[in-house]
Motif scaffolding. Structure first.
Motif, short mmCIF file in Angstrom:
data_model
loop_
_atom_site.label_atom_id
_atom_site.label_comp_id
_atom_site.label_asym_id
_atom_site.label_seq_id
_atom_site.Cartn_x
_atom_site.Cartn_y
_atom_site.Cartn_z
N GLU A 1 36.53 42.86 46.15
CA GLU A 1 37.02 43.97 45.34
C GLU A 1 36.17 44.06 44.08
O GLU A 1 35.37 43.17 43.77
N ASP A 2 36.36 45.17 43.33
CA ASP A 2 35.59 45.38 42.11
C ASP A 2 36.18 44.67 40.90
O ASP A 2 35.57 44.63 39.84
N ARG A 3 37.36 44.09 41.07
CA ARG A 3 38.00 43.41 39.95
C ARG A 3 38.07 41.91 40.21
O ARG A 3 38.11 41.48 41.36
N PRO A 4 38.10 41.11 39.15
CA PRO A 4 38.23 39.66 39.33
C PRO A 4 39.56 39.33 40.00
O PRO A 4 40.57 40.01 39.79
N ALA A 5 39.55 38.29 40.81
CA ALA A 5 40.74 37.92 41.58
C ALA A 5 41.68 37.06 40.72
O ALA A 5 42.10 35.97 41.13
N VAL A 6 42.01 37.55 39.53
CA VAL A 6 42.82 36.77 38.60
C VAL A 6 44.23 36.52 39.13
O VAL A 6 44.76 35.42 39.01
N ALA A 7 44.83 37.52 39.74
CA ALA A 7 46.19 37.35 40.27
C ALA A 7 46.21 36.28 41.36
O ALA A 7 47.14 35.47 41.43
N GLU A 8 45.18 36.26 42.20
CA GLU A 8 45.10 35.27 43.26
C GLU A 8 44.92 33.87 42.68
O GLU A 8 45.50 32.89 43.16
#
Length: 210
Positions: free
Chosen positions: A56-63
């Motif tokens: 994805e284009d966003r960092p996987a912070v939630a994961e």
């Protein structure tokens, strides 16, 4: 034997990491996939190595945050933007190394994180120094006792709690207590923030006993 998980959306990257880690007789890659959901039981793993961007284009912070609730997370990413590093640390990651790091750095990071310590690859060490100095400028260091400052100084040099205890002539449990007090008084929510604050004091000469 340390049980590791690999999360990277690039198959070649996963295979490369697995090959490097396979050279360490003390670790075994127990699971790998393009997303944390591909790991059967992350909570049974000692460390999960996770890429920052997972297709994805966003960092996987939630994961990262979800993984950090059940196991230690070591970020392994090509990116080194301060905002990305800070976001991962705030989400609970126990370490961050860049993909251009030496193989021995990667292995050292795995063992450090598995042992409950925080690890940041050398080239990232100063990324959030301003945040720590901001805390120091608010009088944070003056809130500590001389012995707490001494403990913080040794930790800033990379010593473990046991090594710090030997240097100070106290029991490891005493150093554990010092660290708990330091984190509470300086409002440091995790090991990463403690490590960065310690480094900022060391660079500025603010921590005692060194």
């Amino acid at each position: 034997m340390l049980q590791l998980g690999l999360v990277d959306d690039h198959p070649v990257a996963r295979r490369g990491l697995a090959a490097i880690l396979a050279e360490d007789p003390e670790v075994v890659v127990a699971g790998a996939g393009a997303h944390p959901a591909d790991l059967c039981d992350p909570g049974a793993l000692d460390v999960v190595l996770c890429d920052l961007y997972l297709g994805e284009d966003r960092p996987a912070v939630a994961e990262v945050r979800r993984l950090a609730e059940v196991t230690a997370v070591l970020m392994v990413s090509a990116g080194s933007r301060p905002a990305d590093v800070l976001a991962c640390v705030a989400a609970g990651a126990s370490g961050y190394v860049t993909k251009d790091s030496d193989e021995d750095v990667l292995r050292a990071a795995v063992h450090a994180v598995a042992g409950g310590e925080f690890y940041l690859s050398p080239q990232l060490a100063g990324i959030v120094g301003t945040a720590c100095r901001s805390a120091a400028s608010r009088g944070g260091a003056s809130l500590l006792t001389a012995r707490e400052e001494e403990a913080l100084g040794w930790i800033a040099r990379g010593l473990t709690h046991a090594q710090t205890a030997r240097r100070m002539g106290v029991q490891p449990s005493t150093v554990d207590t010092y660290v708990k007090r330091i984190r509470a008084r300086l409002h440091l929510g995790n090991k990463a923030e403690l490590a960065w604050f310690a480094r900022s004091l060391t660079e500025g000469g603010g921590a005692g006993g060194q």
